[in-house]
Write an enzyme that holds these catalytic residues in place. Structure first.
Site: not given
Length: 161
Positions: A7, A67, A140
């Site tokens: 992420d 992502e 996260d």
């Protein structure tokens, strides 16, 4: 298969590493790589690169899932996150790892079954799917595990076709 989910972020870059064997999924590690605002942009990006490279050396993932950046109200923030994502992808490429990108919508669909799932619903599903005692913190890290799970699901579907 060992999947490293990432992420991207400049201050906190989440990582989630899972082992997927058939339908059995196990969390190997999760956390964040932190950088600090008093450091230069170059130093922060170097720290992220080194941190991800160390994780790759330690866990030997077969693939990396990242992502995608969706949108940001602040273009300066979007630029920094984009730079962090580029550094993550470079670390994976230097280790000859295949990189897959998933949008937040795809991650929600892959983990919860529907794209309008809330962040809390995704986190609860991550906890449940991986049989964890509690929801991973910080957010996260949970998000990165969700990216790993999304890729695991997508990979299983692809290999069945």
């Amino acid at each position: 298969m060992i999947i490293m989910g990432l992420d991207p972020g400049i201050a906190a870059c989440g990582y989630g590493i899972i082992h997927a064997k058939g339908t059995k999924l196990e969390c190997l590690a999760c956390g964040v790589l932190r950088t600090y605002s008093d450091e230069s942009a170059t130093k922060r990006l170097e720290s992220i690169y080194q941190g991800v490279s160390n994780l790759i050396s330690e866990f030997s993932p077969n693939t990396v899932a990242v992502e995608s950046l969706f949108f940001a109200k602040n273009s300066k923030t979007a630029m920094k996150v984009g730079q962090a994502k580029g550094v993550l992808m470079l670390a994976a490429a230097h280790n000859n790892l295949e990189i897959f990108e998933y949008t937040p919508l795809q991650v929600k669909q892959g983990v919860c079954g529907y794209g309008s799932a809330s962040k809390e619903q995704v986190q609860k599903m991550v906890k449940q799917i991986l049989s964890l005692d509690k929801i991973p913190k910080p957010d996260d890290a949970a998000d990165a595990l969700a990216v790993s799970l999304c890729h695991s699901q997508a990979y299983r579907l692809r290999t069945r076709l």
